[in-house]
Structure formats: structure tokens, C-alpha cells
Design a protein around this motif. Sequence first.
Motif, PDB file in Angstrom:
ATOM      1  N   ALA A  39       0.819  -1.219   0.000  1.00 33.93           N
ATOM      2  CA  ALA A  39       0.000   0.000   0.000  1.00 33.93           C
ATOM      3  C   ALA A  39       0.854   1.271   0.000  1.00 33.93           C
ATOM      4  N   PRO A  42      -1.879   4.219  -3.376  1.00 33.05           N
ATOM      5  CA  PRO A  42      -3.280   3.852  -3.121  1.00 33.05           C
ATOM      6  C   PRO A  42      -3.730   2.665  -3.969  1.00 33.05           C
ATOM      7  N   LYS A  43      -4.391   1.719  -3.299  1.00 30.52           N
ATOM      8  CA  LYS A  43      -4.891   0.529  -3.982  1.00 30.52           C
ATOM      9  C   LYS A  43      -6.218   0.113  -3.368  1.00 30.52           C
ATOM     10  N   THR A  44      -7.044  -0.494  -4.189  1.00 30.18           N
ATOM     11  CA  THR A  44      -8.290  -1.061  -3.689  1.00 30.18           C
ATOM     12  C   THR A  44      -7.970  -2.380  -2.979  1.00 30.18           C
ATOM     13  N   THR A  45      -8.949  -2.901  -2.258  1.00 27.80           N
ATOM     14  CA  THR A  45      -8.750  -4.182  -1.585  1.00 27.80           C
ATOM     15  C   THR A  45      -8.464  -5.278  -2.603  1.00 27.80           C
ATOM     16  N   GLU A  47      -6.951  -4.977  -5.492  1.00 29.30           N
ATOM     17  CA  GLU A  47      -5.571  -4.808  -5.954  1.00 29.30           C
ATOM     18  C   GLU A  47      -4.578  -5.280  -4.894  1.00 29.30           C
ATOM     19  N   GLU A  74      -7.769   5.384   4.572  1.00 24.05           N
ATOM     20  CA  GLU A  74      -8.775   5.059   3.566  1.00 24.05           C
ATOM     21  C   GLU A  74      -9.144   6.308   2.785  1.00 24.05           C
ATOM     22  N   ARG A  77     -11.506   6.274  -4.564  1.00 21.39           N
ATOM     23  CA  ARG A  77     -11.063   6.358  -5.948  1.00 21.39           C
ATOM     24  C   ARG A  77     -12.287   6.726  -6.773  1.00 21.39           C
ATOM     25  N   GLU A  87     -10.171   3.003  -1.463  1.00 18.85           N
ATOM     26  CA  GLU A  87      -8.784   2.638  -1.695  1.00 18.85           C
ATOM     27  C   GLU A  87      -7.996   2.948  -0.428  1.00 18.85           C
ATOM     28  N   TYR A  88      -6.887   2.290  -0.301  1.00 13.80           N
ATOM     29  CA  TYR A  88      -6.112   2.370   0.933  1.00 13.80           C
ATOM     30  C   TYR A  88      -4.664   2.660   0.606  1.00 13.80           C
TER      31      TYR A  88
END
Length: 128
Positions: A39, A42-45, A47, A74, A77, A87-88
Motif C-alpha cells: 500500500a 493507493p490501492k483497492t482491496t 488490488e 482510507e 477512488r 482505496e487504501y
Amino acid sequence: MKRPPRTTDATTTTEDDAALDATFEALADADCREILAAAATPKTTSELAEDCDIALSTAYRKVELLSETPLLAEGVRFDPDGDHAAEYVRDAADAAIELDDDGVALTVDDEGADPLAAALDAPGVSAD
């Protein structure tokens, strides 16, 4: 439980703060540590699950745990089609543990970690 955005450069959790136990639990978990490493941007769960080669259901559980700590921030996006996703991004650059007569204190410093800048550097994101 989502934590509010940080307003200072460091967050300290103490014995009276539920985030202390959650932070130590997350740091003791290999999947959570791998998610924190992934992380950096930023990425989604989904990803994060793919990058860490873990099941999506596991990633959701680990992200939920990390979201209760000062380690992961958090955001949202925004998709031009209206399908916005959470996204995290890692929200910590350094951590220090202090032991004294009052108990344990954990200070997490985000110096150098700028989730907004990281979000704007993410692919497909524009400030225009």
C-alpha cells in the motif's frame, strides 16, 4: 470502523486506546505487513489481494483490521462512470514504542507519507 483522517504528523496510542491492541495485532500478522508494504501507493482491496497473493476475503479482513490503526488510511477512488471504490494507502513512515510507568505508548509518524500526493500519483487519477 473507519478512523478520522490524521490532522498532525504523528499519532500516539496508549493503553486507554483500542487502536493500540489493533496496531500490535496488525503488525504481528504477516498478511497485514505485506498489505502495508503493497500500500505504498493507493490501492483497492482487490488490488492489494492480487499484489499480496492472498484471498480477497482475507484481504478484506486484514484491511478492516488495518483501518482500525494509524497505519493505513482510507480514501475514495473516483471513477468517471460513477463507480467509486474505497482505496487504501500506507499512512505511516515510522513507529516508536515507549514503555514507562503509565504503560505502553505507540507513536506512528507519517513524515514523508502523504496519502493525497500518493493518490494524485496513482494511475488514472488527475487533479484536473
